[in-house]
Design a protein around this motif. Structure first.
Motif, mmCIF file in Angstrom:
data_model
loop_
_atom_site.group_PDB
_atom_site.id
_atom_site.type_symbol
_atom_site.label_atom_id
_atom_site.label_comp_id
_atom_site.label_asym_id
_atom_site.label_seq_id
_atom_site.Cartn_x
_atom_site.Cartn_y
_atom_site.Cartn_z
ATOM 1 N N ALA A 1 -30.537 13.366 7.336
ATOM 2 C CA ALA A 1 -29.326 12.706 6.783
ATOM 3 C C ALA A 1 -29.923 11.718 6.232
ATOM 4 N N ASN A 2 -29.024 10.964 5.321
ATOM 5 C CA ASN A 2 -29.411 9.465 4.742
ATOM 6 C C ASN A 2 -28.736 8.469 5.536
ATOM 7 N N THR B 1 -31.351 7.648 -11.730
ATOM 8 C CA THR B 1 -30.296 7.173 -11.126
ATOM 9 C C THR B 1 -29.683 6.015 -11.153
ATOM 10 N N LEU B 2 -30.912 5.068 -10.978
ATOM 11 C CA LEU B 2 -30.748 3.563 -11.027
ATOM 12 C C LEU B 2 -30.510 3.109 -12.223
ATOM 13 N N LEU C 1 -27.103 2.668 -2.996
ATOM 14 C CA LEU C 1 -27.884 3.054 -1.978
ATOM 15 C C LEU C 1 -27.304 4.417 -1.312
ATOM 16 N N ARG C 2 -25.870 4.673 -1.336
ATOM 17 C CA ARG C 2 -25.489 6.032 -1.049
ATOM 18 C C ARG C 2 -26.027 6.875 -2.021
ATOM 19 N N ALA C 3 -25.750 6.688 -3.259
ATOM 20 C CA ALA C 3 -26.446 7.616 -4.412
ATOM 21 C C ALA C 3 -27.971 7.959 -4.164
ATOM 22 N N VAL C 4 -28.796 6.864 -4.043
ATOM 23 C CA VAL C 4 -30.203 7.292 -3.779
ATOM 24 C C VAL C 4 -30.400 7.996 -2.509
ATOM 25 N N GLY C 5 -30.033 7.747 -1.654
ATOM 26 C CA GLY C 5 -29.989 8.582 -0.244
ATOM 27 C C GLY C 5 -29.598 9.813 -0.491
ATOM 28 N N ARG D 1 -31.274 15.406 -0.361
ATOM 29 C CA ARG D 1 -31.323 16.687 -0.920
ATOM 30 C C ARG D 1 -32.942 17.217 -1.208
ATOM 31 N N GLN D 2 -33.583 16.019 -1.720
ATOM 32 C CA GLN D 2 -35.110 16.341 -2.200
ATOM 33 C C GLN D 2 -35.746 16.782 -0.905
#
Length: 142
Positions: free
Chosen positions: A86-87, A132-133, A30-34, A39-40
Motif C-alpha cells: 500500500a501507499n 503525472t506531476l 501525493l495520493r496520485a503519485v502513491g 501499482r508499479q
C-alpha cells in the motif's frame, strides 16, 4: 550608456506555489503519485522483474516443483505480501511498502535465499510519475 533589462513573468510559478501551499492539493498530488508507485510495485509480482530490470531468480530446487503444482507465483505463497502493499501519505511525503515482516527478506535476500527486489523505482517508473506531476501543474496553470 545602453541599458539591458530582462524581466520574467512569474505568474504561472506563483500559481503552482500557491496550489502547493494548499494541503488539499498536496494530498491529492501525493495520493496520485502513491497510487502509481503502488501499482508499479504490484506489477513486479506479475512481471517477476526487479526495479533495476533484472529477472527474479526462479524457485529453488525441489521448492520449484511443489510451488508450480499449486499454481503460485514467486513471492506469493499465501498472497499476504502482495495483498499488504500500500501507499501511505504522511505530511509532505508518500511511501510505498508493506508491513509484512518477511518482505525485507525477499527484497534483500538472506544467507539461504536469493534476493528478489520488489520495492524501488526505475527510470520508466519515475517518468510515469513525472508525467503525472506535470499534468497536475498544467491543471493549475491552465
Amino acid at each position: 550608456m545602453a541599458e539591458v533589462v530582462i524581466s520574467f513573468d512569474t505568474s504561472d510559478a506563483d500559481k503552482v506555489f500557491a496550489a502547493l501551499a494548499q494541503a488539499s492539493f498536496r494530498n491529492r498530488l501525493l495520493r496520485a503519485v502513491g497510487g502509481i508507485a503502488e501499482r508499479q510495485t504490484k506489477q513486479r509480482f506479475a512481471t517477476k522483474v526487479s526495479p533495476d530490470g533484472a529477472a527474479w531468480a526462479p524457485w529453488a530446487g525441489s521448492y520449484a516443483h511443489a510451488k508450480s503444482q499449486k499454481g503460485r507465483g514467486l513471492l506469493q505463497k499465501t498472497g499476504r505480501l502482495f495483498g499488504s502493499i500500500a501507499n501511505f501519505v504522511a505530511g509532505d511525503s508518500v511511501e510505498v511498502g508493506s508491513p509484512v515482516f518477511y518482505g525485507k527478506f525477499h527484497q534483500f535476500g538472506t544467507k539461504k535465499m536469493v534476493a528478489r527486489p520488489w520495492l524501488g523505482a526505475n527510470q520508466a517508473n519515475l517518468t510515469e510519475i513525472e508525467t503525472t506531476l506535470v499534468s497536475f501543474i498544467r491543471a493549475v496553470v491552465g
